[in-house]
Design an enzyme around this catalytic site. Structure first.
Site, mmCIF file in Angstrom:
data_model
loop_
_atom_site.group_PDB
_atom_site.id
_atom_site.type_symbol
_atom_site.label_atom_id
_atom_site.label_comp_id
_atom_site.label_asym_id
_atom_site.label_seq_id
_atom_site.Cartn_x
_atom_site.Cartn_y
_atom_site.Cartn_z
ATOM 1 N N THR A 79 -18.342 27.447 -68.730
ATOM 2 C CA THR A 79 -19.460 26.499 -68.825
ATOM 3 C C THR A 79 -18.928 25.070 -68.713
ATOM 4 O OG1 THR A 79 -19.315 26.533 -71.238
ATOM 5 C CG2 THR A 79 -20.940 28.004 -70.247
ATOM 6 N N GLY A 125 -11.893 20.991 -77.622
ATOM 7 C CA GLY A 125 -12.561 19.722 -77.955
ATOM 8 C C GLY A 125 -13.847 20.041 -78.706
ATOM 9 N N ARG A 126 -14.815 19.132 -78.608
ATOM 10 C CA ARG A 126 -16.066 19.323 -79.367
ATOM 11 C C ARG A 126 -16.739 20.653 -79.039
ATOM 12 N NH1 ARG A 126 -16.696 14.436 -77.227
ATOM 13 N NH2 ARG A 126 -16.512 12.619 -78.577
ATOM 14 N N ILE A 127 -16.892 20.925 -77.733
ATOM 15 C CA ILE A 127 -17.650 22.130 -77.359
ATOM 16 C C ILE A 127 -16.847 23.385 -77.695
ATOM 17 C CG2 ILE A 127 -18.778 23.364 -75.444
ATOM 18 C CD1 ILE A 127 -19.315 20.555 -74.183
ATOM 19 N N ARG A 175 -16.342 23.281 -65.806
ATOM 20 C CA ARG A 175 -16.458 22.824 -64.431
ATOM 21 C C ARG A 175 -15.982 23.943 -63.509
ATOM 22 N NH1 ARG A 175 -19.406 19.547 -66.154
ATOM 23 N NH2 ARG A 175 -19.295 17.275 -66.002
ATOM 24 N N HIS A 222 -25.810 25.580 -63.856
ATOM 25 C CA HIS A 222 -25.309 24.414 -64.619
ATOM 26 C C HIS A 222 -26.380 23.895 -65.592
ATOM 27 C CE1 HIS A 222 -22.057 21.068 -64.361
ATOM 28 N NE2 HIS A 222 -22.561 21.147 -65.592
ATOM 29 N N GLU A 230 -20.978 23.501 -56.114
ATOM 30 C CA GLU A 230 -22.324 23.617 -56.691
ATOM 31 C C GLU A 230 -23.310 22.934 -55.771
ATOM 32 O OE1 GLU A 230 -22.722 22.272 -60.732
ATOM 33 O OE2 GLU A 230 -21.128 23.600 -61.411
HETATM 34 C C1 DGY Z 1 -21.787 17.399 -68.825
HETATM 35 O O1 DGY Z 1 -22.418 16.666 -69.592
HETATM 36 O O2 DGY Z 1 -20.669 17.103 -68.412
HETATM 37 C C2 DGY Z 1 -22.435 18.692 -68.438
HETATM 38 O O3 DGY Z 1 -21.746 19.382 -67.488
HETATM 39 C C3 DGY Z 1 -23.884 18.485 -68.034
HETATM 40 O O4 DGY Z 1 -24.589 18.271 -69.196
#
Ligand code: DGY
Length: 330
Positions: free
Chosen positions: A241, A160-162, A243, A291, A272
């Site tokens: 990075t 996706g975007r990230i 979940r 996080h 967490e």
């Molecule tokens: C999100 O936006 O889902 C991140 O985990 C926290 O910025």
């Protein structure tokens, strides 16, 4: 507007100071939870009984039970792109739009992913402890050796975007990029990003670095467990990075402690915060941050602005600019 006509809003944590907060105060009585720890579930249950708008974070569990006792709730605005803490079908069934903050945190999260990947590859955290521990006695040909990025293969799970922003960074480091995603990209987009589609098994067995960028759902819960670690190279480094519970923590501990894989860098854990007695904290080949993927001044301010704008739109009965369940408007 007289106070009696104002909407009532609960914000579950202190936000960065943004002008939008003042705009919100023009139309609503705003209560902000000011403690460092999130409100407990029973506090939330009490609050939702009398509010019109809720601005929440990923640490707040917004479930069906809570939605059922919130008669006047018109909008839920989450200050995050992920919303796995909210029961979206239950909100939709109640006709409550849910907003989130996509886009603005893409680069910050990709940057942190890259920082973790490089820190794990070059053992930066170990090296720091080595120096502070007074162990730096001389230059040694085999001291703290790590992995090259250039010429290695990065496997991105979830493009996706990230994931795409991470791919763009990887290109600058001359890496081969494999990706696995529910939806395959258009060939032209694959080409411009320089990525190659692979089945998950192939990606896991061929990658030197594996970075997770998929949303958490019933399908992705423990997507990476014993069997997946067995497929990875013994030199592989896992970065998460996204979940925490996308990875089975016990299987991860087993893989790291037996050197089935070389290392991991985690910005998210399950649960967490990570309990201080977690065996993962005893390992040198794992880096853990709390996080902080989106934690830059600029990004958190933008997230707060977007979340408040979603909230204001919902209170005014308008379409949320960024709505997760926008089938409500169809
Ligand atoms: C999100 O936006 O889902 C991140 O985990 C926290 O910025």
């Amino acid at each position: 507007m007289s106070p009696a006509n104002l909407a009532r809003v609960f914000i579950t944590r202190r936000l960065p100071q943004v002008d939008e907060l003042e705009q919100l105060r023009q139309i609503a009585v705003v209560e902000t939870w000011s403690e460092r720890q999130p409100p407990t579930y029973s506090v939330l249950l009490e609050k939702v009984k009398s509010i019109d708008g809720l601005l929440c974070l990923l640490t707040d569990s917004i479930d069906r039970q809570l939605l059922e006792i919130a008669p006047s709730l018109k909008v839920i605005s989450q200050m995050a792109v992920g919303y796995d803490n909210i029961d979206i079908p239950a909100a939709t069934a109640r006709g409550v739009p849910v907003g989130n903050t996509p886009g603005v945190l893409t680069n910050a999260t990709a940057d942190l992913t890259w920082a973790l990947l490089m820190a794990a590859a070059r053992r930066i955290v170990e090296a720091q402890s080595f120096v502070r521990g007074g162990q730096w006695l001389t230059w040694e040909p085999t001291l703290l050796l790590g992995a090259d990025l250039s010429g290695s293969t990065l496997g991105i799970v979830g493009l996706g975007r990230i994931g795409q922003a991470v791919a763009r960074r990887a290109r600058g480091f001359d890496m081969k990029i494999l990706y696995y995603s529910r939806h395959r990209l258009e060939p032209s987009l694959e080409e411009s990003l320089g990525v190659e589609y692979a089945e998950l098994k192939t990606l896991l067995s061929e990658s030197d670095f594996i970075s997770l960028h998929t949303a958490l759902s019933a399908e992705t819960y423990h997507l990476i467990g014993d069997r997946q670690f067995q497929l990875m190279k013994s030199s592989a480094i896992l970065i998460n990075t996204a979940r925490g519970s996308i990875v089975d923590s016990q299987a991860l501990y087993q893989a790291l402690s037996t050197n089935q894989i070389a290392g991991a860098a985690l910005d998210v854990t399950d649960p967490e915060p990570i309990p201080m007695d977690s065996p993962l904290l005893k390992l040198d080949n794992v880096i853990i941050t709390p996080h902080i993927g989106s934690a830059s001044y600029q990004t958190r301010a933008k997230m707060a602005q977007m979340a408040i704008n979603n909230l204001i739109a919902g209170l005014e009965g308008k379409r949320l600019p960024h709505c997760v369940n926008d089938e409500l408007y169809r």
